[in-house]
Design a protein around this motif. Structure first.
Motif, short mmCIF file in Angstrom:
data_model
loop_
_atom_site.label_atom_id
_atom_site.label_comp_id
_atom_site.label_asym_id
_atom_site.label_seq_id
_atom_site.Cartn_x
_atom_site.Cartn_y
_atom_site.Cartn_z
N ARG A 37 -6.98 5.52 8.32
CA ARG A 37 -5.94 6.53 8.16
C ARG A 37 -5.22 6.86 9.46
O ARG A 37 -4.15 7.48 9.45
N PHE A 38 -5.77 6.43 10.58
CA PHE A 38 -5.17 6.73 11.89
C PHE A 38 -4.33 5.57 12.43
O PHE A 38 -3.79 5.66 13.53
N LEU A 39 -4.18 4.48 11.68
CA LEU A 39 -3.62 3.25 12.23
C LEU A 39 -2.19 2.97 11.75
O LEU A 39 -1.78 1.82 11.61
N ALA A 40 -1.44 4.02 11.49
CA ALA A 40 0.01 3.92 11.30
C ALA A 40 0.45 3.02 10.15
O ALA A 40 1.50 2.40 10.20
N GLY A 41 -0.37 2.95 9.10
CA GLY A 41 0.02 2.16 7.94
C GLY A 41 -0.17 0.67 8.12
O GLY A 41 0.23 -0.12 7.26
N ASN A 42 -0.78 0.26 9.23
CA ASN A 42 -1.00 -1.17 9.48
C ASN A 42 -2.41 -1.62 9.12
O ASN A 42 -2.71 -2.81 9.18
N ALA A 43 -3.27 -0.67 8.78
CA ALA A 43 -4.64 -1.01 8.39
C ALA A 43 -4.67 -1.43 6.92
O ALA A 43 -3.69 -1.26 6.19
N PRO A 44 -5.79 -1.99 6.46
CA PRO A 44 -5.91 -2.34 5.04
C PRO A 44 -5.77 -1.11 4.13
O PRO A 44 -5.86 0.03 4.57
N TYR A 45 -5.58 -1.39 2.86
CA TYR A 45 -5.41 -0.34 1.85
C TYR A 45 -6.60 0.61 1.82
O TYR A 45 -7.75 0.20 1.97
N PHE A 46 -6.31 1.88 1.63
CA PHE A 46 -7.35 2.87 1.38
C PHE A 46 -6.77 3.94 0.46
O PHE A 46 -5.57 4.21 0.48
N PRO A 47 -7.59 4.55 -0.39
CA PRO A 47 -7.10 5.59 -1.29
C PRO A 47 -6.60 6.80 -0.51
O PRO A 47 -7.08 7.09 0.59
N HIS A 92 1.58 12.80 6.14
CA HIS A 92 0.80 11.77 6.84
C HIS A 92 1.31 10.42 6.36
O HIS A 92 0.93 9.95 5.29
N LYS A 93 2.13 9.80 7.15
CA LYS A 93 2.77 8.55 6.73
C LYS A 93 1.75 7.47 6.35
O LYS A 93 1.87 6.82 5.30
N SER A 94 0.71 7.31 7.16
CA SER A 94 -0.25 6.24 6.89
C SER A 94 -1.04 6.48 5.60
O SER A 94 -1.54 5.53 4.99
N TRP A 95 -1.16 7.74 5.18
CA TRP A 95 -1.84 8.04 3.92
C TRP A 95 -0.97 7.64 2.73
O TRP A 95 -1.48 7.30 1.66
N GLN A 96 0.33 7.73 2.92
CA GLN A 96 1.27 7.45 1.83
C GLN A 96 1.53 5.96 1.66
O GLN A 96 1.65 5.48 0.53
N ILE A 97 1.64 5.24 2.78
CA ILE A 97 2.04 3.83 2.67
C ILE A 97 1.17 2.90 3.51
O ILE A 97 1.66 2.20 4.39
N PRO A 98 -0.15 2.86 3.24
CA PRO A 98 -0.96 1.83 3.88
C PRO A 98 -0.57 0.46 3.33
O PRO A 98 0.23 0.38 2.39
N MET A 99 -1.10 -0.58 3.88
CA MET A 99 -0.88 -1.90 3.29
C MET A 99 -1.32 -1.85 1.82
O MET A 99 -2.35 -1.27 1.49
N GLY A 100 -0.53 -2.44 0.96
CA GLY A 100 -0.87 -2.44 -0.46
C GLY A 100 -0.65 -1.11 -1.15
O GLY A 100 -1.15 -0.89 -2.27
N ALA A 101 0.10 -0.19 -0.52
CA ALA A 101 0.35 1.13 -1.11
C ALA A 101 0.93 0.99 -2.52
O ALA A 101 1.62 0.01 -2.83
N ARG A 102 0.66 1.97 -3.36
CA ARG A 102 1.14 1.91 -4.75
C ARG A 102 1.43 3.32 -5.27
O ARG A 102 0.61 4.23 -5.13
N VAL A 103 2.60 3.49 -5.81
CA VAL A 103 3.01 4.75 -6.40
C VAL A 103 3.21 4.54 -7.89
O VAL A 103 4.08 3.76 -8.30
N TYR A 104 2.40 5.21 -8.69
CA TYR A 104 2.48 5.10 -10.14
C TYR A 104 3.23 6.31 -10.70
O TYR A 104 2.97 7.45 -10.29
#
Length: 465
Positions: free
Chosen positions: A37-47, A368-380
């Motif tokens: 969650r601290f890696l600016a959206g460049n880390a793997p997907y996380f809920p 928190h940008k990285s919480w919203q759009i990590p790699m593989g982000a998905r908005v349903y």
């Protein structure tokens, strides 16, 4: 689950004669998820970490009638520009003639740079191109796991459906994510992949509206973002240089090491480079990214609501037509900034309190940008019916995020009619074409691909970006 996945990969690797990493390195895989969650959206997907605990399944006695998904491409290698800078830092480290001390000591242990081929830049990480055959975080597997979870929850919407379309931008990694997702749905579905051009000439008929927005000025609020202290970067460089005399890292190198940490995890499954940072430094880096994104691609830049309105308006139209459309599942794949623009228009993560550069707002930061759009982000976007009444709600990265002013329905959903009123208010005075000066790059002023794909096949040439 991760241990089971690694065990399967170990068996497959051994059977195929693939070199297996040392056991101590295998033990590092899956141990760094707390810092994603601290890696600016460049880390793997996380809920999404701010989960309210609301189940994302249809509430009791309700059934889904439509679902829309706007998803980011999966885990990837760095971009060409970022990759070039990372290589320069790697060359500086690899040309150091002494043994490394301190947190860089791992480089003494026959370390190989995680980008094994410059042709991997911009590309999705896969089982084939990973630096580690046991890497569980590839964009390929992320997309396939996402597809199977999607089917587990929404397969009823595909009953009696064998043919439907999925939409993707023509960025190669976005296209590949969509392709892997489709593969994992299984052979029972005949899916047509509609590849929508993201070039500016597409105008409003795009999933990536930002590319068609020549009026967008990413530097508009640099006076705010640049006011945030970067002393922490200087401190990192000073510490590493003191441990390793003659290394001469700069604060720019320090900044790039965060990218190194994040992207190496997506390529190798872990990164020893992440151990360079203190918890304080991770927090400061993360907030700088929040601040920068807030004023470039999010609620802090007035134009972004107009940009995101292009897609938001189309999704609302699909909801209104759910009873008359043959297709009840709408899957679209794009980039992180496009999703952030879309969420900005909806307003799910905008509490009206502007971020400031004076300090980290621990209690008052909802963005928190990285919480919203990590790699593989998905908005349903879920639409479901309960006792002949329909409701709408959003699920962001597996977490139900209620609309603050409209959550009186089952599962904190918004009653359909109230949702359309909410959408009208959010769209009031927004004009993507006018605000972005779209007509200076295209004469296409309407988003139509969700409705004309049956007669107009979208097959844009893939782009290496």
């Amino acid at each position: 689950m991760l241990s089971t996945f690694i065990a399967v990969l170990l068996a497959l690797s051994a059977a195929q004669g693939i070199s297996i990493p040392q056991l101590d390195k295998i033990g590092k895989i899956g141990t760094q998820e707390k810092i994603f969650r601290f890696l600016a959206g460049n880390a793997p997907y996380f809920p999404y970490p701010g989960d309210y605990g609301i189940p994302s399944d249809a509430p009791e006695a309700c059934e889904f009638t439509q679902v829309q998904v706007i998803a980011r491409h999966g885990e990837r290698y760095p971009s060409n520009s970022s990759g070039e800078k990372l290589f320069n830092t790697w060359y500086k480290l690899s040309n150091y003639t002494k043994a490394f001390n301190g947190s860089l000591a791992f480089l003494n242990d026959d370390y190989s740079f995680f980008i094994g081929d410059v042709n991997y830049l911009e590309q999705e990480t896969t089982l084939e191109n990973s630096a580690n055959p046991l890497n569980p975080y590839t964009g390929e597997m992320d997309a396939k796991i996402h597809a199977r979870r999607f089917l587990a929850q929404y397969s009823a919407l595909l009953e009696n459906t064998t043919n439907f379309s999925v939409f993707s931008t023509n960025s190669e990694r976005v296209h590949d994510t969509a392709k892997y997702f489709i593969e994992a749905l299984g052979p029972q579905y005949k899916v047509s992949l509609q590849v929508v051009d993201e070039e500016p000439s597409s105008g409003a008929n795009t999933i990536s509206a930002g590319y068609s927005c020549p009026a967008w000025n990413g530097d508009a609020y640099d006076n705010i973002t640049e006011a945030f202290s970067d002393d922490y970067l200087e401190e990192i460089a000073t510490r590493l240089n003191k441990e390793n005399p003659g290394l001469n890292l700069t604060k720019n190198d320090s900044f790039l090491l965060f990218d190194w940490c994040a992207f190496e995890i997506s390529s190798r499954g872990y990164s020893d480079m992440c151990g360079v940072f203190t918890p304080d430094e991770l927090i400061k880096y993360s907030y700088y990214d929040d601040l920068s994104s807030y004023y470039t691609d999010g609620p802090g830049y007035w134009m972004i609501k107009d940009v995101g309105a292009n897609l938001f308006n189309a999704t609302v139209k699909l909801l209104k037509q759910s009873e008359e459309l043959d297709q009840r599942v709408w899957l679209s794949f794009t980039h992180d900034t496009d999703i952030l623009n879309y969420l900005t228009t909806i307003g799910l993560f905008d509490d009206g309190r502007p971020l400031n550069a004076s300090s980290v707002p621990f209690r008052d930061n909802f963005f928190h940008k990285s919480w919203q759009i990590p790699m593989g982000a998905r908005v349903y976007t879920q639409k479901f019916t309960c006792s002949n009444e329909s409701f709408v709600r959003y699920v962001v990265n597996d977490a139900v995020i209620p609309i603050e002013t409209c959550s009186s329905g089952p599962g904190f959903s918004c009653p359909e009619d109230e949702f359309y009123k909410f959408a009208d208010v959010r769209m009031q005075n927004l004009d993507f074409v006018k605000a972005c000066n779209v007509t200076s790059v295209s004469n296409i002023t309407q988003l139509t691909y969700y409705w004309d794909f049956g007669t107009k096949k979208y097959n844009a040439t893939l782009l290496d970006e």
